[in-house]
Design a protein around this motif. Structure first.
Motif, PDB file in Angstrom:
ATOM      1  N   ASN A 137      13.928  -5.157   9.876  1.00 40.31           N
ATOM      2  CA  ASN A 137      12.796  -6.353   9.877  1.00 40.31           C
ATOM      3  C   ASN A 137      12.339  -6.769   8.384  1.00 40.31           C
ATOM      4  O   ASN A 137      11.311  -6.520   8.045  1.00 40.31           O
ATOM      5  CB  ASN A 137      11.964  -6.164  10.855  1.00 40.31           C
ATOM      6  CG  ASN A 137      11.205  -7.299  11.381  1.00 40.31           C
ATOM      7  OD1 ASN A 137      10.987  -8.276  10.794  1.00 40.31           O
ATOM      8  ND2 ASN A 137      10.199  -6.906  12.229  1.00 40.31           N
ATOM      9  N   PRO A 138      13.060  -7.285   7.589  1.00 39.25           N
ATOM     10  CA  PRO A 138      12.540  -7.505   6.273  1.00 39.25           C
ATOM     11  C   PRO A 138      11.171  -8.548   6.382  1.00 39.25           C
ATOM     12  O   PRO A 138      10.370  -8.429   5.446  1.00 39.25           O
ATOM     13  CB  PRO A 138      13.629  -8.231   5.559  1.00 39.25           C
ATOM     14  CG  PRO A 138      14.555  -8.835   6.514  1.00 39.25           C
ATOM     15  CD  PRO A 138      14.342  -7.829   7.733  1.00 39.25           C
ATOM     16  N   ALA A 139      11.285  -9.511   7.167  1.00 38.61           N
ATOM     17  CA  ALA A 139      10.008 -10.278   7.248  1.00 38.61           C
ATOM     18  C   ALA A 139       8.880  -9.768   7.494  1.00 38.61           C
ATOM     19  O   ALA A 139       7.557  -9.967   6.885  1.00 38.61           O
ATOM     20  CB  ALA A 139      10.369 -11.455   8.519  1.00 38.61           C
ATOM     21  N   SER A 140       8.866  -8.724   8.392  1.00 35.71           N
ATOM     22  CA  SER A 140       7.708  -7.908   8.714  1.00 35.71           C
ATOM     23  C   SER A 140       7.054  -7.115   7.443  1.00 35.71           C
ATOM     24  O   SER A 140       5.895  -7.145   6.968  1.00 35.71           O
ATOM     25  CB  SER A 140       7.694  -7.103   9.814  1.00 35.71           C
ATOM     26  OG  SER A 140       6.549  -6.432  10.052  1.00 35.71           O
ATOM     27  N   ALA A 141       8.071  -6.467   6.727  1.00 31.44           N
ATOM     28  CA  ALA A 141       7.854  -5.881   5.400  1.00 31.44           C
ATOM     29  C   ALA A 141       7.195  -6.516   4.594  1.00 31.44           C
ATOM     30  O   ALA A 141       6.427  -6.431   3.686  1.00 31.44           O
ATOM     31  CB  ALA A 141       9.190  -5.125   4.950  1.00 31.44           C
ATOM     32  N   ALA A 142       7.832  -7.997   4.317  1.00 30.34           N
ATOM     33  CA  ALA A 142       7.170  -8.991   3.285  1.00 30.34           C
ATOM     34  C   ALA A 142       5.871  -9.203   3.629  1.00 30.34           C
ATOM     35  O   ALA A 142       4.774  -9.329   2.804  1.00 30.34           O
ATOM     36  CB  ALA A 142       8.179 -10.027   3.438  1.00 30.34           C
ATOM     37  N   VAL A 143       5.433  -9.453   4.937  1.00 30.37           N
ATOM     38  CA  VAL A 143       4.026  -9.691   5.206  1.00 30.37           C
ATOM     39  C   VAL A 143       3.235  -8.512   4.740  1.00 30.37           C
ATOM     40  O   VAL A 143       2.225  -8.659   4.101  1.00 30.37           O
ATOM     41  CB  VAL A 143       4.030  -9.898   6.971  1.00 30.37           C
ATOM     42  CG1 VAL A 143       2.401  -9.578   7.195  1.00 30.37           C
ATOM     43  CG2 VAL A 143       4.473 -11.210   7.152  1.00 30.37           C
ATOM     44  N   ALA A 144       3.648  -7.319   5.156  1.00 36.63           N
ATOM     45  CA  ALA A 144       2.755  -5.994   4.745  1.00 36.63           C
ATOM     46  C   ALA A 144       2.831  -6.211   3.179  1.00 36.63           C
ATOM     47  O   ALA A 144       1.605  -5.945   2.658  1.00 36.63           O
ATOM     48  CB  ALA A 144       3.805  -4.764   5.175  1.00 36.63           C
ATOM     49  N   ARG A 145       3.531  -6.229   2.249  1.00 37.78           N
ATOM     50  CA  ARG A 145       3.708  -6.380   1.050  1.00 37.78           C
ATOM     51  C   ARG A 145       2.511  -7.399   0.545  1.00 37.78           C
ATOM     52  O   ARG A 145       1.665  -7.179  -0.373  1.00 37.78           O
ATOM     53  CB  ARG A 145       4.731  -6.569   0.108  1.00 37.78           C
ATOM     54  CG  ARG A 145       5.924  -4.996   0.324  1.00 37.78           C
ATOM     55  CD  ARG A 145       7.145  -5.333  -0.665  1.00 37.78           C
ATOM     56  NE  ARG A 145       7.852  -6.332  -0.163  1.00 37.78           N
ATOM     57  CZ  ARG A 145       8.843  -6.281   0.784  1.00 37.78           C
ATOM     58  NH1 ARG A 145       8.960  -5.401   1.614  1.00 37.78           N
ATOM     59  NH2 ARG A 145       9.590  -7.565   1.078  1.00 37.78           N
ATOM     60  N   GLY A 148      -1.006  -6.671   0.501  1.00 41.01           N
ATOM     61  CA  GLY A 148      -1.521  -5.424  -0.118  1.00 41.01           C
ATOM     62  C   GLY A 148      -1.164  -3.999   0.096  1.00 41.01           C
ATOM     63  O   GLY A 148      -1.711  -3.173  -0.256  1.00 41.01           O
ATOM     64  N   PHE A 149      -0.148  -3.914   1.102  1.00 37.13           N
ATOM     65  CA  PHE A 149       0.222  -2.577   1.671  1.00 37.13           C
ATOM     66  C   PHE A 149       1.394  -2.176   0.665  1.00 37.13           C
ATOM     67  O   PHE A 149       1.943  -3.008   0.143  1.00 37.13           O
ATOM     68  CB  PHE A 149       0.813  -2.836   3.076  1.00 37.13           C
ATOM     69  CG  PHE A 149      -0.254  -2.670   4.072  1.00 37.13           C
ATOM     70  CD1 PHE A 149      -0.464  -1.964   4.913  1.00 37.13           C
ATOM     71  CD2 PHE A 149      -1.031  -4.207   4.021  1.00 37.13           C
ATOM     72  CE1 PHE A 149      -1.331  -2.042   5.985  1.00 37.13           C
ATOM     73  CE2 PHE A 149      -1.981  -4.194   5.435  1.00 37.13           C
ATOM     74  CZ  PHE A 149      -2.145  -3.051   6.034  1.00 37.13           C
ATOM     75  N   THR A 150       1.407  -0.953   0.332  1.00 35.75           N
ATOM     76  CA  THR A 150       2.483  -0.285  -0.480  1.00 35.75           C
ATOM     77  C   THR A 150       3.241   0.588   0.348  1.00 35.75           C
ATOM     78  O   THR A 150       2.928   1.105   1.347  1.00 35.75           O
ATOM     79  CB  THR A 150       1.753   0.331  -1.433  1.00 35.75           C
ATOM     80  OG1 THR A 150       0.979   1.558  -1.014  1.00 35.75           O
ATOM     81  CG2 THR A 150       1.015  -0.449  -2.502  1.00 35.75           C
ATOM     82  N   PRO A 151       4.595   0.932   0.153  1.00 41.53           N
ATOM     83  CA  PRO A 151       5.661   1.475   0.980  1.00 41.53           C
ATOM     84  C   PRO A 151       5.047   2.887   0.795  1.00 41.53           C
ATOM     85  O   PRO A 151       4.509   3.510  -0.230  1.00 41.53           O
ATOM     86  CB  PRO A 151       6.638   1.553  -0.077  1.00 41.53           C
ATOM     87  CG  PRO A 151       6.854  -0.014  -0.732  1.00 41.53           C
ATOM     88  CD  PRO A 151       5.245  -0.009  -1.040  1.00 41.53           C
ATOM     89  N   GLY A 152       5.150   3.675   1.930  1.00 45.08           N
ATOM     90  CA  GLY A 152       4.662   4.857   2.204  1.00 45.08           C
ATOM     91  C   GLY A 152       5.980   5.801   2.798  1.00 45.08           C
ATOM     92  O   GLY A 152       7.238   5.568   2.476  1.00 45.08           O
ATOM     93  N   GLU A 153       5.554   6.602   3.505  1.00 36.55           N
ATOM     94  CA  GLU A 153       6.866   7.372   4.282  1.00 36.55           C
ATOM     95  C   GLU A 153       7.311   6.944   4.924  1.00 36.55           C
ATOM     96  O   GLU A 153       7.073   5.620   5.535  1.00 36.55           O
ATOM     97  CB  GLU A 153       5.811   8.597   4.734  1.00 36.55           C
ATOM     98  CG  GLU A 153       4.834   8.247   5.917  1.00 36.55           C
ATOM     99  CD  GLU A 153       3.785   9.181   5.914  1.00 36.55           C
ATOM    100  OE1 GLU A 153       3.340   9.743   7.061  1.00 36.55           O
ATOM    101  OE2 GLU A 153       2.962   9.032   5.145  1.00 36.55           O
TER     102      GLU A 153
END
Length: 176
Positions: A137-145, A148-153
């Motif tokens: 789900n790249p669209a949701s990951a794009a919203v997170a980024r 201001g969210f950063t990749p975690g575990e």
């Protein structure tokens, strides 16, 4: 319960209500079913869930579910949930889950909702927000980024589904 209303001048977040059921059912599509709802909604099922959400607000439970509303008439454009406790969440972590109805996507509304909800979570004692995203789900990951969210575990749910976690320190959003 006092009415919680959060706004940035473009969107408003307020608790889901029973009169939102029809708009939710009308807006639900295969993407919401796949990524957020876990199955197609029924009138009875959605109404029961919205009643549960309202009870959580009234009892200060761990779930705070908002409708994402747009315009002077506050049309329901989607939902965003905060969970202050749940599977895999350490104390102080808040899970954020969101979805927009198809006609509202691509306008930056989900990012705005995540930012508003994160500010609210900080005022309620949240220290870190987590968005769990299926890698497909790249669209949701794009919203997170964008929020201001950063990749975690990476984590797995009880059913072995893998999720990429995106994390935001809420202490920077907390009132001083």
């Amino acid at each position: 319960m006092h009415e919680v209303k959060l706004s940035d001048g473009i969107i408003t977040l307020s608790p889901l209500r029973l009169d939102d059921v029809e708009a939710h059912l009308t807006g639900e599509d295969e993407l919401l079913v796949r990524w957020l709802n876990g199955g197609p909604g029924t009138r009875a099922g959605v109404a029961a869930y919205f009643r549960h959400c309202w009870e959580q607000w009234n009892t200060a439970g761990p779930l705070r579910a908002f409708g994402i509303r747009v315009g002077a008439d506050e049309a329901l454009a989607g939902t965003i949930d905060l969970r202050f406790a749940g599977e895999g969440l350490a104390p102080g972590r808040v899970n954020v889950a969101y979805g927009l109805y198809p006609s509202w996507r691509g306008r930056g509304l989900a990012t705005r909702a995540v930012l508003l909800a994160s500010q609210y979570a900080a005022t309620e004692g949240g220290e870190e927000a987590v968005i769990q995203v299926d890698p497909a789900n790249p669209a949701s990951a794009a919203v997170a980024r964008r929020a201001g969210f950063t990749p975690g575990e990476q984590a797995h749910s009880n059913d072995a589904t893998r999720f990429d976690w995106y994390i935001r320190d809420l202490r920077r959003d907390a009132p001083q």
